[in-house]
Design an enzyme around this catalytic site. Structure first.
Site, PDB file in Angstrom:
ATOM      1  N   LYS A  18      10.096  -8.778  -6.791  1.00 37.32           N
ATOM      2  CA  LYS A  18      10.032  -9.684  -7.938  1.00 37.32           C
ATOM      3  C   LYS A  18      11.225 -10.634  -7.999  1.00 37.32           C
ATOM      4  O   LYS A  18      11.071 -11.794  -8.385  1.00 37.32           O
ATOM      5  CB  LYS A  18       9.899  -8.910  -9.243  1.00 37.32           C
ATOM      6  CG  LYS A  18      11.062  -8.007  -9.584  1.00 37.32           C
ATOM      7  CD  LYS A  18      10.790  -7.215 -10.850  1.00 37.32           C
ATOM      8  CE  LYS A  18      11.898  -6.216 -11.129  1.00 37.32           C
ATOM      9  NZ  LYS A  18      13.219  -6.807 -11.235  1.00 37.32           N
ATOM     10  N   THR A  19      12.419 -10.155  -7.615  1.00 39.22           N
ATOM     11  CA  THR A  19      13.588 -11.045  -7.644  1.00 39.22           C
ATOM     12  C   THR A  19      13.399 -12.184  -6.650  1.00 39.22           C
ATOM     13  O   THR A  19      13.755 -13.335  -6.935  1.00 39.22           O
ATOM     14  CB  THR A  19      14.873 -10.259  -7.319  1.00 39.22           C
ATOM     15  OG1 THR A  19      14.987  -9.158  -8.224  1.00 39.22           O
ATOM     16  CG2 THR A  19      16.101 -11.139  -7.463  1.00 39.22           C
ATOM     17  N   ASP A 200      12.628 -12.373 -16.118  1.00 35.33           N
ATOM     18  CA  ASP A 200      12.514 -11.167 -15.297  1.00 35.33           C
ATOM     19  C   ASP A 200      12.275  -9.957 -16.206  1.00 35.33           C
ATOM     20  O   ASP A 200      12.633  -9.980 -17.384  1.00 35.33           O
ATOM     21  CB  ASP A 200      13.823 -10.990 -14.511  1.00 35.33           C
ATOM     22  CG  ASP A 200      13.716  -9.929 -13.429  1.00 35.33           C
ATOM     23  OD1 ASP A 200      12.593  -9.506 -13.128  1.00 35.33           O
ATOM     24  OD2 ASP A 200      14.765  -9.537 -12.894  1.00 35.33           O
ATOM     25  N   GLU A 201      11.680  -8.895 -15.674  1.00 29.84           N
ATOM     26  CA  GLU A 201      11.430  -7.649 -16.428  1.00 29.84           C
ATOM     27  C   GLU A 201      10.759  -7.948 -17.775  1.00 29.84           C
ATOM     28  O   GLU A 201      11.152  -7.428 -18.819  1.00 29.84           O
ATOM     29  CB  GLU A 201      12.752  -6.889 -16.665  1.00 29.84           C
ATOM     30  CG  GLU A 201      13.530  -6.549 -15.403  1.00 29.84           C
ATOM     31  CD  GLU A 201      12.937  -5.383 -14.614  1.00 29.84           C
ATOM     32  OE1 GLU A 201      11.803  -4.985 -14.914  1.00 29.84           O
ATOM     33  OE2 GLU A 201      13.609  -4.891 -13.693  1.00 29.84           O
ATOM     34  N   GLN A 231       6.147  -0.045 -15.642  1.00 33.11           N
ATOM     35  CA  GLN A 231       7.577   0.281 -15.724  1.00 33.11           C
ATOM     36  C   GLN A 231       8.154  -0.042 -17.100  1.00 33.11           C
ATOM     37  O   GLN A 231       9.350  -0.267 -17.239  1.00 33.11           O
ATOM     38  CB  GLN A 231       8.352  -0.459 -14.632  1.00 33.11           C
ATOM     39  CG  GLN A 231       7.981  -0.020 -13.224  1.00 33.11           C
ATOM     40  CD  GLN A 231       8.892  -0.614 -12.168  1.00 33.11           C
ATOM     41  OE1 GLN A 231      10.053  -0.262 -12.036  1.00 33.11           O
ATOM     42  NE2 GLN A 231       8.349  -1.547 -11.405  1.00 33.11           N
ATOM     43  N   ARG A 582      11.674   4.977  -6.997  1.00 37.06           N
ATOM     44  CA  ARG A 582      13.039   4.617  -6.545  1.00 37.06           C
ATOM     45  C   ARG A 582      13.225   5.024  -5.090  1.00 37.06           C
ATOM     46  O   ARG A 582      14.126   4.520  -4.417  1.00 37.06           O
ATOM     47  CB  ARG A 582      14.117   5.344  -7.376  1.00 37.06           C
ATOM     48  CG  ARG A 582      14.193   5.051  -8.866  1.00 37.06           C
ATOM     49  CD  ARG A 582      14.147   3.584  -9.192  1.00 37.06           C
ATOM     50  NE  ARG A 582      12.774   3.172  -9.428  1.00 37.06           N
ATOM     51  CZ  ARG A 582      12.352   1.902  -9.416  1.00 37.06           C
ATOM     52  NH1 ARG A 582      13.191   0.936  -9.137  1.00 37.06           N
ATOM     53  NH2 ARG A 582      11.099   1.590  -9.661  1.00 37.06           N
TER      54      ARG A 582
END
Length: 647
Positions: A18-19, A200-201, A231, A582
Site C-alpha cells: 500500500k505504501t 493511508d490506513e 485490519q 506479520r
C-alpha cells in the site's frame, strides 16, 4: 494508480504494497499529470510512517518533491490551526496539551475520584470529540450517570482550555473541521492549496477525520484512500470502520481497486489468515494470495504455564537462529497485552539475547523530558498555565503551593494567565514581597530566554536555559547517582536532537517549541539494533518479520474476556489476523494450559481463533504438540479445575 476522475478507494490487503501505491500515485500526479507537489497532501497515522513515505517519494522525485505535505492527521491539523488561529480566537502560539497535562486537568476538574473512573470520563469525552459531539450536545444525549458526569466535566474542560489558550490532541482535528464547516473563506483557501489528498490506513480513521477529508476535497472529490477493512483494530480509540461503508454511500462515483497479491508471506500463512478472517462478515470480499510457495508449516505449541511458554519460545528461537544463521532482528514475539512481556523479557535477559519493546514508554513521557518541554511550551505560549506551574516549580526555587494559590486568585480576578498577572499593577497588595520578587525574577528570566529563542541556535539557547536553572545539579541532589546520570543523559540526547532538528528544518527554538507536544524521537536509533522485537499486536501493525511467535493465544486473552459480544469479537479476530500476517517465512502460535492470577492457578483453553485457522493449524507429521480439539481442551480444563479445587 492513474485513476484521477473522482474518488478512489484502494483495498490493500496485508503485505500488498500500500505504501508503494501512495508513493507512486504521488509520483504520477507530479511527473505525468503536472500537479505541483505543494498542492498534494499525503496523510499517515504515525510520524514514522510519514517520514518513511517522504523518503520514498524523495527517491522517486528527487528535488521535485519539495513542498509536498506528508504528515499525520494531527500534524496537518496543527498546520491549519497555526495559520488560521485568529479565526478561532486562538493566538498562533497556542499550547498543545499532551496526555499527562490533560489527565492533570481532568483530575483538577473532577476532584477526588479514583484513576479508573477518571480514565473512563476522559475516554468518554475523547470519543465525543472524535464523533464531533460538542459539550452542549453531550449534555443533551447523556443517558447514564457516567455520561452525565462526563458531560458536566466536558463543559468545564472546554472553558479551561480556552482560558489557557490551549488545545488537546482531539482538538487538532475537531477544530479544523469546525473552522472549515463554518468559515467559507478559510475552507476555500485550504481547498485551493490541496488539490489531491491521499490517506493511508483509511480503516483507522474516526468520524472527525473522515469529515476533514470531505471538507478539504469538497467540490473536486479528488482523493485516494488506501486501507484494509480486515485490519481495523482501533475501535476502542474512536476509529470507525463504518467510514469504509460511508465512502460507498457518500461518493456514488467511487472507484474501488483491490490489491490481493501479498508480497510478504508464504501461502500457508496466508491460507490460515484467509480462513480465519472469513468468519467475519465482509464489507468487501478479497482473498490474499502469494507467489512465495507453501513455506513452513505453522507450528501450534501447547505449554504447561506462562513460565514454560517463555522458556520454550526463547529456546526454540535460539535453536532456529543457530540452524538458519539468521539475525535476532528477524524474530518477533507478539502478544495481546503489555503485561505478557515480562516472562519473555526475563528469559531473553537470562539467555543474554538483545531485545527491544514496541509500545513502551515514550521518550517524551519521561519526567525529565517533560520538565524541559514545560519550559519550551511556556516560551511558545505564556498563557499555558500547566506549563508555567511545572516550570516555575522545577527545580525548586522557593515558589510553592501557597504562592501559586495566591497568584491563581489574582489571575482569576483579572481574567489573565498566571504568567501575565505577575506583571499586573497592584499585585504587591495580593502577594508578600518575597513571593512577588521570586515570581518576577522567574518571569523576567523566561522573557530574556524567549527573546533569544527566536533568533539564536536552538541547542545553544536550551543549553543556556538548563545551566541557568541548575537542572543537572538538581537531578544529582534529589536522586541516586545512577538514576540522575540516566536522566541527565536523556536530557543531553534531547538537546542534541533539538539542535539537529533546528539545523535540518532551519527553525529557531521558539518555532520548535510551538509544536513540542507533537515532537517525536522516532528518528533516534530506531530499527538499527540487531535485536528480537517484543510488541503488542496493536503496536506490531504495519510491521513485518521473517519469523513470528504469536504467544498467549487463549480464550480470555485473545479474544479478550471483555470482547465476547459480536462486534468486539470481530475486532479481536482482526487483531489475530494482523498477528498472523506479520509473518513472512514462519509462524509459531502458543497457548498455556494454566496461568497464575495472583496466587491462584487458573485453567485456560486454546483460543477459538486457533481452530478457525483451519487445516493450517492442524498437527503436521512430526511437528510436535498441536492444539487439541475445542471439546477435548474444555474437558481437560474442567479436569484441571477440579484437581486444583480438591487441593
Amino acid at each position: 494508480m492513474r485513476h484521477l476522475d473522482g474518488p478512489l478507494l484502494v483495498l490493500a490487503g496485508a503485505g500488498s504494497g500500500k505504501t508503494r501505491v501512495i508513493t507512486h500515485k504521488i509520483s504520477y500526479l507530479v511527473s505525468d499529470y503536472g500537479i505541483a507537489p505543494s498542492h498534494i497532501a499525503a496523510i499517515t497515522f504515525t510520524n514514522k510512517a510519514a517520514k518513511e513515505m517522504k523518503e520514498r517519494v524523495g527517491k522517486l522525485l528527487g528535488s521535485r518533491a519539495e513542498g509536498l505535505i506528508v504528515s499525520t492527521f494531527h500534524a496537518l491539523g496543527v498546520r491549519i490551526l497555526r495559520q488560521e488561529a485568529r479565526a478561532l480566537d486562538l493566538k498562533p502560539g497556542f499550547s498543545i496539551l499532551d496526555a499527562s497535562d490533560t489527565t492533570a486537568l481532568f483530575q483538577e476538574l473532577a476532584g477526588n475520584i479514583d484513576k479508573a473512573r477518571l480514565r473512563m470520563l476522559q475516554s468518554r469525552i475523547s470519543l465525543w470529540k472524535n464523533a464531533l459531539i460538542d459539550s452542549v450536545t453531550a449534555q443533551e444525549i447523556a443517558t447514564d450517570e457516567t455520561e452525565m458526569a462526563a458531560a458536566k466535566i466536558y463543559v468545564d474542560y472546554e472553558r479551561t482550555l480556552r482560558a489557557y489558550q490551549a488545545v488537546d490532541f482531539d482538538d487538532l482535528i475537531r477544530l479544523p473541521v469546525k473552522l472549515l464547516e463554518q468559515n467559507d473563506e478559510v475552507a476555500q483557501r485550504w481547498r485551493s492549496r490541496i488539490w489531491h489528498l491521499l490517506v493511508d490506513e483509511y480503516q483507522d480513521t474516526n468520524r472527525c477525520q473522515y469529515r476533514l477529508l470531505q471538507l478539504l476535497t469538497h467540490t473536486r472529490d479528488a482523493f485516494t484512500a488506501v486501507g484494509d477493512d480486515d485490519q481495523s483494530i482501533y475501535a476502542w480509540r474512536g476509529a470507525d470502520s463504518e467510514n469504509l461503508r460511508l465512502l460507498k454511500e457518500d461518493y456514488p462515483r467511487l472507484k474501488i481497486v483491490k490489491l490481493e497479491q501479498n508480497y510478504r508471506s508464504t501461502s500457508r500463512i496466508l491460507g490460515a489468515a484467509n480462513i480465519l478472517i472469513a468468519n467475519n462478515p465482509k464489507l468487501f470480499e478479497k482473498k490474499l494470495w502469494s507467489e512465495h510457495g507453501q513455506g513452513e508449516a505453522i507450528h501450534i505449541q501447547t505449554c504447561r504455564d506462562g513460565e514454560h511458554e517463555a522458556e520454550w519460545v526463547i529456546s526454540r528461537l535460539s535453536a532456529h537462529r543457530f540452524e538458519r544463521r539468521t539475525q535476532f532482528s528477524d524474530y518477533a514475539i507478539l502478544y495481546r497485552g503489555n503485561f505478557q512481556a515480562r516472562a519473555f523479557e526475563q528469559q531473553l535477559r537470562a539467555q543474554r539475547i538483545p531485545y527491544v519493546i514496541s509500545g513502551g514508554q515514550s521518550f517524551f513521557e519521561r519526567s525529565e523530558i517533560k520538565d524541559i518541554t514545560a519550559y519550551l511550551r511556556l516560551l511558545a505560549n505564556q498563557d499555558d498555565d500547566p506549563a508555567f506551574i511545572r516550570a516555575v516549580t522545577t527545580p525548586k526555587r522557593g515558589i510553592g503551593g501557597t504562592t501559586l494559590e495566591a497568584l491563581g486568585r489574582a489571575a482569576g480576578r483579572r481574567h489573565q494567565s498566571l504568567f501575565t498577572v505577575i506583571f499586573s499593577p497592584g499585585l504587591d497588595n495580593e502577594l508578600n514581597l518575597k513571593q512577588h520578587i521570586a515570581l518576577r525574577e522567574f518571569a523576567e528570566f523566561i522573557n530574556r530566554i524567549a527573546a533569544r529563542a527566536c533568533k539564536e541556535p536552538a541547542a545553544q539557547v536550551l543549553n543556556d536555559l538548563l545551566k541557568a536553572i541548575g537542572y543537572e545539579a538538581s537531578l544529582f541532589e534529589s536522586l541516586e547517582p545512577r538514576e540522575a546520570e540516566t536522566r541527565w543523559a536523556n536530557v543531553r540526547d534531547f538537546i542534541e536532537w533539538i539542535g539537529r532538528k533546528g539545523n535540518e528544518e532551519n527553525k529557531s527554538l521558539l518555532e520548535l517549541a510551538q509544536s513540542v507536544a507533537l515532537l517525536s524521537m522516532l528518528d533516534k536509533n530506531e530499527g538499527e539494533q540487531d535485536a528480537v522485537q517484543l510488541a503488542t499486536l496493536h503496536a506490531a501493525k504495519g510491521l513485518e518479520f521473517r519469523h513470528v511467535f504469536l504467544v498467549g493465544v487463549e480464550e480470555g486473552s485473545l479474544p479478550h474476556r471483555d470482547s465476547i459480544e459480536p462486534a468486539r469479537l470481530e475486532e479481536e479476530r482482526r487483531l489475530m489476523y494482523v498477528g498472523i500476517t506479520r509473518a513472512q517465512a514462519s509462524l509459531t502460535v502458543s497457548w498455556c494450559e494454566r496461568r497464575k492470577q495472583g496466587q491462584t492457578w487458573m485453567p485456560r483453553e486454546p483460543s477459538r481463533f486457533i481452530g478457525e485457522m483451519g487445516e493450517a493449524a492442524r498437527k503436521p507429521e512430526g511437528q510436535g504438540s498441536a492444539v487439541p480439539e475445542a471439546g477435548v481442551a474444555r474437558a481437560k480444563a474442567a479436569q484441571l479445575r477440579a484437581m486444583l479445587a480438591a487441593k
